[in-house]
Structure formats: structure tokens, C-alpha cells
Design an enzyme around this catalytic site. Structure first.
Site, PDB file in Angstrom:
ATOM      1  N   CYS A   1       0.660  -1.141   0.012  1.00 32.05           N
ATOM      2  CA  CYS A   1      -0.008  -0.007   0.185  1.00 32.05           C
ATOM      3  C   CYS A   1       0.974   1.375   0.164  1.00 32.05           C
ATOM      4  O   CYS A   1       1.439   1.667   1.092  1.00 32.05           O
ATOM      5  CB  CYS A   1      -1.025   0.021   1.252  1.00 32.05           C
ATOM      6  SG  CYS A   1      -1.807   1.561   1.244  1.00 32.05           S
TER       7      CYS A   1
ATOM      8  N   CYS B   1      -0.536   4.153   1.963  1.00 30.57           N
ATOM      9  CA  CYS B   1      -0.292   4.085   3.593  1.00 30.57           C
ATOM     10  C   CYS B   1       1.210   4.191   4.032  1.00 30.57           C
ATOM     11  O   CYS B   1       1.574   4.915   5.043  1.00 30.57           O
ATOM     12  CB  CYS B   1      -0.569   2.524   3.989  1.00 30.57           C
ATOM     13  SG  CYS B   1      -2.022   1.921   3.256  1.00 30.57           S
ATOM     14  N   ASP B   2       2.150   3.721   3.265  1.00 26.96           N
ATOM     15  CA  ASP B   2       3.481   3.696   3.734  1.00 26.96           C
ATOM     16  C   ASP B   2       4.614   4.431   2.949  1.00 26.96           C
ATOM     17  O   ASP B   2       5.654   4.489   3.428  1.00 26.96           O
ATOM     18  CB  ASP B   2       3.891   1.972   3.625  1.00 26.96           C
ATOM     19  CG  ASP B   2       3.172   1.139   4.421  1.00 26.96           C
ATOM     20  OD1 ASP B   2       2.638   1.870   5.573  1.00 26.96           O
ATOM     21  OD2 ASP B   2       2.939   0.163   4.321  1.00 26.96           O
TER      22      ASP B   2
END
Ligand code: NAP
Length: 302
Positions: free
Chosen positions: A130, A133-134
Site C-alpha cells: 500500500c 499507507c507507507d
């Protein structure tokens, strides 16, 4: 006993809950993680009719609040087994057995893995599924993305605004994703395309990913701080594989009305076989499955 048990609290499942509850049915939604499903990781949705821009999180939260207002029960438990009995269905979780008259399967999909040695242990240590997200952890670093669909393209575009260099690795020489994103990527000086290549191995230093071995006509190691895997998704239909009919790729076979081959069991969203996997088709499936479940219950009642 609930009228309808919905398994999965993603966009398809929550839309089913909205429609079923508004039709006067008692509804339970079982969700193993957080509400919202896959869309929660999309930073900017620009193709949902009537909304120019919204984040996946905001859209999912709005829908969740809308469903909660209708007094739908939303429980954080993983469905482990489903029993189709003569006059009812049972959904078994670790601690409970829930009973319903109809079921809607809206379990979505999981990220597909590369299937390489050490893949699981590197998650969170340089390997991610992701980018939204990261990605922020890799500001100014060298990152790589593998895949050739819209997710990989959009991940690479997003990462190009954060990372120093982005290597986009694809196993063919043409992308599957949209031209509009490909053209934006081509204009980026820090995005490097590596075609006709697969990743054969990870280079690990101090228990973290430090490089990837790329295989084409020969093998080459690229030193990277992160790899974002975006090679598609697989349907989460493990618990129903012996209950409803699946296609060869593990997707639930539904008709245009979201009926499975089992009476009283409907399915909606990304875990079903269909031609377009989009937010707009997930909401459409959710509404149709709910409507059909309501009709099924009303017919049973006479
Ligand atoms: P996808 O379209 O299925 O693409 C997966 C990509 O990964 C393909 O390019 C595939 O290569 C490659 N791949 C598959 N298995 C691989 C493996 N083992 N090793 C290396 N590469 C592998 O998946 P997605 O990009 O996640 O998109 C899923 C759906 O969501 C699509 O319908 C997409 O259009 C949609 N989506 C839409 C948007 C948007 O509209 N903004 C954004 C994201 C996703 P091949 O091409 O060679 O098969």
C-alpha cells in the site's frame, strides 16, 4: 435471528446494509478488520459520479456513519464458516454463531503476493502492498513498484512526489493501466521504467529489504529502500469455496441480480466475477444484492 447477514464491511457490504435496512429488514454486518475495505487506501477518488474528488477514507467513513444512523449492527468479527440450513443460515465466528434468513457475501479481495522467499517477513521492513499507507516513510529514498495495472501506475505517480527515485517494474512491455496516468509518469524525471522483467529475489540487509534482483535476459540487482507490490488482488472466498459456485480464478459466479447458485445467498463487490472492479460497480452490486435479498425474504413470507 437477523433478516440479512452481510459478510464484509467494505463499500459493497455497507451499501447492501444501507438498502436492506432502509427496506425495513434487520441487518448484521460482520467485518474482520476496519470498515471501508480496499478503497480506504485510495488517496483521491476522481471517478465517482457527482463527486470530483474525495479520499477513500472520507467516502467510506461517510457511508459507515450513514449505515450506523440506521441502527444496523456492525460487529468486528471474522466469519469462519457458513452453514446453509433448511430454514435459516448460520455464520460461525470464533466466539459466536449468528443466524440469518439470507446472506450477502461481500468479502472483497486480498492483495496478490509475489510468492517469493522472505516476502512475509519483509512486510513493514521495506516491503508494502500500500503506497498511500507507507509511502511517506520513504521521503527522499529510492523505491520500486512492481505491476502494470492502474494501482501500480498510480502508486508510482504518488511515490514520485515523495521519493528520490522510483523504479517501476513490469513483466511485459505495455501497461495494463490507463494512458492518462502513463503519460503523467513519462513526464517524471525520477521515474524509471523497467519492462519485460520480474523480481526473482530480495536482497536483505539487517533484516530489512535493501535491494531487489531483477530478472530479464540476465539478472541485475537494484538497491532500493522499499518495494511496493501492486500486482492485483485475489478474491477472499476461502470460507465459501465449498458452499457456492466459484469460477476457475476463485470468484463467486453471480447472475445479473447478484444471486449465487444457492437460494438465499447473494454476493456483491470485488469477490464476484464481473467485468469491471470499480467503486461504482461495488455500490451497484451492493444495492442489487440487498434488493434481491429483500425480495427473497418477502416472497418467503408470502
Ligand atoms: P490489475 O489491473 O489486475 O493489474 C495487475 C498487474 O500486475 C498487471 O499488470 C499484471 O501483469 C501484473 N501482475 C500480476 N501478477 C503478477 C506477478 N505474479 N508478477 C508480476 N506482475 C504481475 O490490478 P490493479 O492494478 O490492482 O487494478 C485492479 C482493478 O482496479 C483494475 O480494474 C483497475 O483498473 C482498478 N483500479 C482503478 C483505479 C482508478 O480508476 N483510478 C485505480 C486503481 C485500480 P499483466 O499486465 O502482464 O497481466
Amino acid at each position: 435471528m437477523y433478516d440479512i447477514i452481510i459478510i464484509g464491511g467494505g463499500i459493497a457490504g455497507l451499501t447492501s446494509a444501507l438498502y436492506a435496512s432502509r427496506a425495513g429488514k434487520s441487518v448484521l454486518v460482520l467485518e474482520e478488520a476496519s470498515y471501508g475495505g480496499a478503497i480506504i487506501n485510495t488517496l483521491d477518488i476522481a471517478n465517482y459520479p457527482g463527486i470530483s474528488h474525495i479520499s477513500g477514507y472520507e467516502l467510506a467513513t461517510n457511508l459507515y456513519e450513514q449505515v450506523k444512523e440506521l441502527k444496523v449492527s456492525i460487529v468486528n468479527e471474522k466469519a469462519l464458516k457458513i452453514k446453509n440450513m433448511r430454514n435459516k443460515k448460520q455464520v460461525i465466528t470464533k466466539n459466536n454463531v449468528y443466524e440469518g434468513k439470507a446472506i450477502i457475501l461481500a468479502t472483497g479481495r486480498n492483495n496478490r503476493k509475489l510468492g517469493l522467499l522472505h516476502e512475509d517477513e519483509l512486510i513493514g521492513k521495506g516491503l508494502s502492498y500500500c503506497a498511500t499507507c507507507d509511502g511517506a516513510f520513504y521521503r527522499g529514498k529510492v523505491v520500486s513498484v512492481v505491476g502494470g495495472g492502474n494501482t501500480a501506475l498510480e502508486d508510482a505517480l504518488y511515490l514520485s512526489t515523495i521519493a528520490k527515485e522510483v523504479y517501476l517494474i513490469h513483466r511485459r512491455d505495455t501497461f495494463r493501466g490507463d494512458d492518462i496516468t502513463i503519460n503523467l509518469l513519462k513526464k517524471k524525471d525520477n521515474v524509471h521504467f523497467i519492462f519485460n522483467s520480474t523480481i526473482s529475489k530480495f536482497k536483505i540487509t539487517d533484516h530489512r529489504l535493501s535491494g531487489i534482483v531483477i530478472k530479464n535476459s540476465q539478472e541485475e540487482t537494484i538497491l532500493v529502500d522499499a518495494l511496493f507490490v501492486a500486482i492485483g488482488r485475489e478474491p477472499k472466498n476461502e470460507i465459501v469455496k465449498n458452499l457456492v459456485k466459484l469460477d476457475d480464478n476463485g470468484y463467486i459466479i453471480i447472475n445479473q441480480k447478484c444471486h449465487t447458485n444457492i437460494k438465499g445467498i447473494f454476493a456483491a463487490g470485488d469477490n464476484c466475477r464481473k467485468s469491471l472492479y470499480q467503486l461504482v460497480t461495488a455500490t451497484s452490486d451492493g444495492a442489487i444484492a440487498a434488493e434481491e435479498a429483500v425480495l427473497y425474504l418477502n416472497k418467503k413470507k408470502g
